[in-house]
Structures are given as structure tokens and as C-alpha cells.
Design a protein around this motif. Structure first.
Motif: not given
Length: 734
Positions: A535-541, A544-546, A350-360, A711-715
Motif C-alpha cells: 500500500d505504501w513504502v517509506a524510504f528513509c534518508p 545527517g544527509g539528504d 526518499v519519502g512515502v510512496h503509494e502503490e509500490v511493487h517489489e520484484l526479486d 521519510a515524511l521530513g521530520w527530524d
């Protein structure tokens, strides 16, 4: 090469495209056929009971049981001829004698099959080729090409638009032909539609709802507009009544279906492939699947895939079972525990990550099927002693399976189309190619799950389990290779994997992703493609959970430009509100704006400032009610709901307005008073929409903002607190 096929009591009419219209050909000697064979339970032995060489025909006399059935059916009015024939009853068995039953009419096939099952002991025989759709059956049995010959001319279409909620004769005044109102009374409209159809002579009638067909004929009869025709001859036929069904746990609704002579009716309320791939995509599938356009227009993905499988089975001399009966061979508890799992899923960070690459992995499941010869009749074949399926230990036959032969042309065809898209600079050609690619994509996406579907004609659960087992191993191998090459894996789900440079590995020691991807591709036999950089990817929590939500994320693609409005291709989104079908248009636009603000400012307070501006406009009544409409699928009848939600209020209001919805249909409504009770909470989309509940939609706006900022910790509480601040941050401040 036919446009469509019409059936009468004693004859069949083929309609072919011609330079100046169509050509009708009457067939009087067509006899639909079913087959009766030995019970499937007697055909299987240990593991699969496959004979040494199932390709070699074996002739012989009918069994005593089949001889009795032959005597029973002989002389019945619906039966024209009875004779022995030689077919394979399954992919795992050899050719053997079966009883061939030729019927007088298409509608006689099921009734004859029921009589067979009612005769004697039903466990002593099995019926085949019973529940094929009419046009597919005809093209199979006569070797008729179901693809209209568009080299002669393009298909001509005519659009009849009619409000989906209307069903009364008086509502015909709202009907439009190609977007144009054609009359003020039912009589004027019915006459004008017939004139326009006769004048344009369309091959395809595109209707918003097929209910308009019987409604027009009802008006013609009431106002003595006889003879009346929407087809190339008078009259119409109801092919099926409306029905509700459940597929993969989701309730669906199938509207009544109709046909008119010599034309295809394409019902927009009952067509998946036209809505996803357009007419060009539908025609491409007609050619590939061999399912005529009239039937493909309302067919599900599974039905189209089944049509492909049926044609492949027929080419191998295999009959189509009426009621699928597939034995599950013995498995130990430990094998069941290992096999009964889905694809690999890694918990995202969880969080915002920079310089992310996706492979499929390219079309992973279809390619697993082809590369590893996974097919219902090859898994645990009984003739090969190997443990080809990783961890599970199932054997896979060395003989070529039918399923790889079905999917191979689709995989290669889509790759070729995608290559042509990359090379073309003609927008019209690109649009046609993308439609064709989309149509194929849906077949490939669903081919895996269909193997475990209980109603699949040739599916088998062990085949489904084997595909998953290969997929799990492949993704874990890719993860290990990437980590060994100096990359940190952020997330992985089934066939996709996201990585970022490992912080403890020097750049000089990090191996290029394209090199690793090539090595993995060569090792597993399936191409691991570099999808792109973010440039960045945000993975959400999870709400109601961590922990991280597996399919809720969004990311800024590197090098992509934003369109004037929305996100376009600049941001990839999954699982958040703007990707959900039931989200109002205003919430979609709001969330897209918040994501753009986050990308530009990298500041949560700036996002809240924009959110506050939008909410102020909402509360001041500046948002058009049409932009706040919610669309929901009905899962059951309104009486069966126990909680009084706004959707239930909308269903009750629809029933009160005499337009009750069946399970599987969709309702569109506006929330006007979320705290009220009963019918006053909402208004339906076709009613006068003047006001809305600002507080209710404010809560939905904050929920959408929470997806962006979580993803930035804001609820939600923190967002509410920021909204209550007196000052509003502006972008110039940053």
C-alpha cells in the motif's frame, strides 16, 4: 549411517542408531591420509594452464623431490605407509603422481605435514588433505555416510541449561535439565545429571554453554562420583580451546569444544545453524553437505559450503590444498576498475510512496553461478577464447564447472521444499520444512561472497568479480524493461527492485508486471519473481544527509493482517531499529506501534502523540527493566577501547564481576545512569535490575521515532518540538 564418531589413540568407534538405543562399531585399521605433490606455482601456465583434457589420468613415477620426501618420512613412528598415487592437484590441472602418506592417528597428520614443509626447500612441494576436520576426514576416506538413520527412530535430545556468565563450581546449583532444577549443591546436581542422562539415553545433548561439561566432571571428581559419564562411555574430550577470530570484518568468539562418547554435544552458544534452522535444518544439511552432526553443529556457513566443495572435488579426483594458493592472472588497470565493484545499487527516492511493487530475482547469485557456469576453474580458463563476462571480458570455459554442480542441488532442493510448504496444511510438517529451507538459504546467500574470501579452499577473486558483473547487467536490464513497460523505478539493490506506476504513462499503456517479469526471466535465465504489492513504502534518508539510505525502509504489505502485537508479516522492515540485534525489546515494541499508527492515521502528529504516551510511561517507571536490556557484540578486549561508551562500561563491569568477556562474545546490560562515569553507568543482565536512566532511554525512543518519520521530513528537533506541545492528539480525532 552414523550418529557420531569417536577417536582413540589406535582405534575409531562409530555410533549408529538402533531400535533400542545405539550400536557401537570399533574400527582398528583406519589410517588418516595426506598427500604431497609438486608446488602449485609450477602447475599453472598462461591464463590457467589447463591441460587439453584434465579428466584423463596420467600415470608416472614420483619426481626426485617427492622421492626424497618419501625417504625422509620412511620409518617415522607417525607414518604407517608411503606409496605413489595419482590425483589432480587443482581443478585446472590433469592427474599426476603424488606421494600418499598414511598416518597412524588423526592427530599425526598435521605434525607430518609440518615436517614435510620443514624438509628441504618448502617451495618444491605442496601438502594436501591436511586440515580436514576429524569426522569429515573419516567419512570421506572410508565412504561412511554421516547422516544418522532416523528411519530407525527419531533422535532423542536432552537440554542442559546453565547461565552463560557462570564458570564456578558453586554455580552448578543453577543448572536445569529440560527446564527443571535438579539439585541444591554441586554434588547433587552432578549426580542428578548423570542419572537423568543414563535414564533418558539421549543422542544429542543440547547445552547453553559447553563449559558445563568440564564443570560437571570437576564436581564428580571433587565429590568422588566415579566413574562419571555424560556419554555412552565414561570421560570426555576437549576438542578445541576457546579462540577469537575475524570474519568479513566482524570479530567472533569460538568457545571451547568438547565431546563425550556416543553422543552429539550441541552448544547453543556456538551454533549458527541450530539457532537459525533447528535440529531438522541441521540434519538436512548433514545429508546435503556430508558434514557429521557433531561438526556441523559448530560449523560456520563457509565451513559447510567448503565441505560440499570438498566432496565434489574428491568426486573429480581433486585434492584439498592445505594452504590455498591462487594466482591472480594479469589484469590491466582499466579491467581492475571495471571488475572491482559490487552489485548494482540505485539511490532510493526518499519519502512515502503509494502503490509500490517489489520484484526479486530468485537466488540471483547462486543462479548466476549455475546459469552462466561461473566457477573458480572456469573463469579465465585459458582454453576457451570468449568474452562471456559482460563489460569485464573474462572468458568462461565450456566445460562444466564444479561450483554449479555443488549449488544446483541446493537451489532445486529449496525450490521443492518451498513448493511443499505451499501445498501442506500440517503445521508440524510446515515447521520442519521451513527449518530445512532456512538452512539451505544461508548456504545460498553466502556462496557468492565466499568465492572472494582469502581462506576459501577453492575460491578465486576473478570468480567473485564475474558473478558481480553478471548481477549488475541483469538488474540494469530489468530496470530498462520495467521503465519501458510504463513503470517508475523507486529503488534497486543487487537483486531486488521496487516500482510504482509512472505518472506520465496512461494505465492502458502500462504493461502488466507479470508479463515483464516473465520476459526478463527468459532473457537472463533467472526467474524474476513478483514479491508482492505494498500500500505504501517509506524510504528513509541517511542520518545527517539528504540522500536516501540504501537499506533503511519499511512498507505496508497489501492484504496482510496485523497480529495482536507487533508487525508480523503486515509490514516489511529493513535497517531500522526493530531489525537490529542490539535494540531493547521495549524500543522494538514502541517502533512497531509507531509504524502501525502511521499506517492507520497517515499523520506524523498522531505518531508523536503515541510516542509521548510511551515516554510518559517510561518516565513514570512503568517499564520493566528487563525490557530495556541492550545486547552488544564485543569487538576487542576492554583495555583496547579508547572511548568510554556505555558498552565499554558494561565490559569493565563484567571484568570487575569476574566474568570478563573475550572479543566476539556478547554482553547484555541496562543503562542506569548514562551521565555517570565508570562501572556505575550500567548493570549486567544477571544482576539485580531495579531502575534505569529514563533520559537515556527517552533519547533512544526519539531516535526510533525519527526512523519512522524521517521519510515524511521530520527530524529529531521537530519530534522534540511536537513532544513539548501541551495537548496529545488522539486517534479518534482522525
Amino acid at each position: 549411517m552414523v550418529l557420531t564418531i569417536d577417536f582413540d589413540d589406535e582405534q575409531v568407534t562409530e555410533w549408529h542408531l538402533a531400535g533400542d538405543g545405539v550400536e557401537a562399531r570399533t574400527i582398528t585399521d583406519y589410517r588418516p591420509t595426506l598427500y604431497v605433490g609438486a608446488p602449485v606455482s609450477q602447475l599453472y601456465g598462461k591464463e590457467g594452464g589447463q591441460t587439453p583434457d584434465p579428466r584423463m589420468p596420467r600415470r608416472g613415477a614420483l619426481s626426485a623431490s617427492l622421492q626424497e620426501i618419501r625417504s625422509f618420512l620412511d620409518g617415522q613412528e607417525a607414518v604407517v605407509d608411503l606409496c605413489p598415487d595419482v590425483w589432480r592437484q587443482t581443478f585446472r590441472t590433469s592427474f599426476r603422481p603424488v606421494l600418499r602418506v598414511e598416518c597412524r592417528r588423526v592427530q599425526d597428520v598435521r605434525s607430518v605435514a609440518r615436517r614435510v614443509h620443514q624438509f628441504g626447500d618448502p617451495d618444491e612441494h605442496t601438502c594436501y588433505n591436511v586440515d580436514l576436520t576429524r569426522q569429515l576426514r573419516y567419512t570421506l576416506e572410508t565412504d561412511c555416510d554421516p547422516s544418522p538413520d532416523t528411519s530407525i527412530r527419531e533422535l532423542q535430545t536432552l537440554r542442559l541449561s546453565f547461565p552463560a556468565h557462570e564458570s564456578e563450581l558453586s554455580a552448578l546449583s543453577k543448572l536445569r535439565v529440560d527446564g527443571e532444577l535438579v539439585g541444591e549443591s554441586p554434588k547433587e546436581v552432578a549426580a542428578a545429571v548423570a542419572d537423568r542422562v543414563n535414564e533418558n539415553d539421549p543422542d544429542v545433548l543440547i547445552v547453553d554453554t559447553a563449559r558445563v561439561v568440564p564443570l560437571l566432571f570437576e564436581a564428580a571428581e571433587k565429590y568422588d562420583l566415579q566413574p562419571y559419564s555424560l556419554g555412552r562411555e565414561s570421560g570426555y574430550t576437549q576438542l578445541a580451546s576457546a579462540s577469537t577470530y575475524t570474519s568479513y570484518g566482524q570479530v567472533g568468539h569460538s568457545p571451547a569444544r568438547y565431546s563425550v562418547p556416543g553422543r552429539v554435544i550441541l552448544d547453543r552458544s556456538n551454533t549458527f545453524f541450530y539457532s537459525e534452522a533447528g535440529l531438522a535444518g541441521c540434519l538436512d544439511l548433514v545429508e546435503r553437505a556430508g558434514l557429521p552432526l557433531q561438526e556441523l553443529s559448530w560449523a560456520s556457513i563457509g565451513r559447510v559450503l567448503t565441505a560440499m566443495q570438498i566432496r565434489e572435488a574428491r568426486s573429480r579426483g581433486v585434492l584439498v590444498p592445505w594452504r590455498a594458493w591462487r594466482p591472480e592472472f594479469f589484469r590491466s588497470a582499466s579491467t581492475l576498475d571495471t571488475a572491482d565493484r559490487g552489485g548494482t545499487t540505485l539511490a532510493p527516492e526518499v519519502g512515502v510512496h503509494e502503490e509500490v511493487h517489489e520484484l526479486d530475482f530468485s537466488s540471483m547469485y547462486p543462479n548466476i553461478i549455475r546459469e552462466y557456469n561461473v566457477s573458480p576453474e572456469t573463469v579465465r580458463c585459458g582454453c576457451c577464447d570468449n568474452a562471456a563476462v559482460p563489460n569485464v571480458g573474462y572468458s568462461i570455459c565450456e566445460r562444466d564447472g564444479y561450483l554449479p554442480d555443488v549449488l544446483g542441488p541446493l537451489i532445486d532442493g529449496r525450490s521443492e521444499i518451498k513448493q511443499r510448504i505451499r501445498e501442506s496444511d500440517d503445521p508440524d510438517e510446515v515447521a520442519r520444512l521451513e527449518s530445512r529451507s532456512s538452512a539451505i538459504k544461508w548456504i545460498l546467500v553466502s556462496c557468492f561472497g565466499y568465492q572472494g574470501f582469502s581462506n576459501a579452499k577453492f575460491g578465486r577473486i576473478e570468480c567473485h568479480e564475474s558473478i558481480n558483473a553478471f548481477a549488475r547487467e541483469i538488474l540494469l536490464d530489468a530496470k530498462a524493461a520495467l521503465e519501458a513497460g510504463g513503470w517508475r523505478v523507486l529503488h534497486g539493490i543487487v537483486d531486488s527492485i521496487w516500482v510504482t506506476p509512472a505518472p506520465d504513462v496512461p494505465e492502458s499503456d502500462r504493461r502488466p508486471l507479470n508479463v515483464i517479469a516473465k520476459e526478463v526471466s527468459e532473457e537472463v535465465g533467472i526467474e524474476l519473481e513478483y514479491e508482492g504489492a505494498f500500500d505504501w513504502v517509506a524510504f528513509c534518508p541517511r542520518r545527517g544527509g539528504d540522500g536516501g539510505a540504501l537499506t533503511r525502509y519499511f512498507g505496508r504489505r497489501r492484504g496482510e493482517e496485523y497480529p495482536e502485537e507487533g508487525l508480523g508479516d503486515a509490514v516489511k522492515t529493513r535497517g531500522i531499529e526493530c531489525r537490529q540485534d542490539d535494540t531493547p525489546a521495549w524500543i522494538n515494541r514502541l517502533q512497531a506501534t509507531l509504524i502501525r499508527t502511521l499506517d492507520e492515521t497517515h499523520d506524523a502528529e498522531a505518531v508523536c502523540g503515541v510516542l509521548r504516551e510511551w515516554i510518559e510511561r517510561l518516565e513514570e517507571g512503568e517499564v520493566a527493566p528487563e525490557e530495556l536490556l541492550i545486547e552488544q557484540r564485543v569487538s576487542k578486549r576492554v583495555e583496547r577501547y579508547t572511548h568510554e561508551t556505555v558498552t565499554v562500561a558494561a565490559l569493565k563491569r563484567a571484568k570487575w564481576k569476574d566474568c570478563a568477556l573475550a572479543p566476539g562474545q556478547r554482553v547484555r546490560y541496562l543503562v542506569v545512569d548514562g551521565d555517570a562515569r565508570g562501572l556505575g553507568r550500567v548493570r549486567l543482565d544477571h544482576e539485580a535490575l531495579r531502575s534505569y536512566d529514563e533520559g537515556w532511554y527517552r533519547a533512544q525512543a526519539i531516535r526510533a521515532a525519527e526512523s519512522v518519520l524521517s521519510a515524511l521530513g521530520w527530524d529529531r528537533d521537530k519530534i522534540q518540538s511536537a513532544l513539548s506541545m501541551a495537548s496529545i492528539p488522539t486517534l479518534e480525532r482522525y
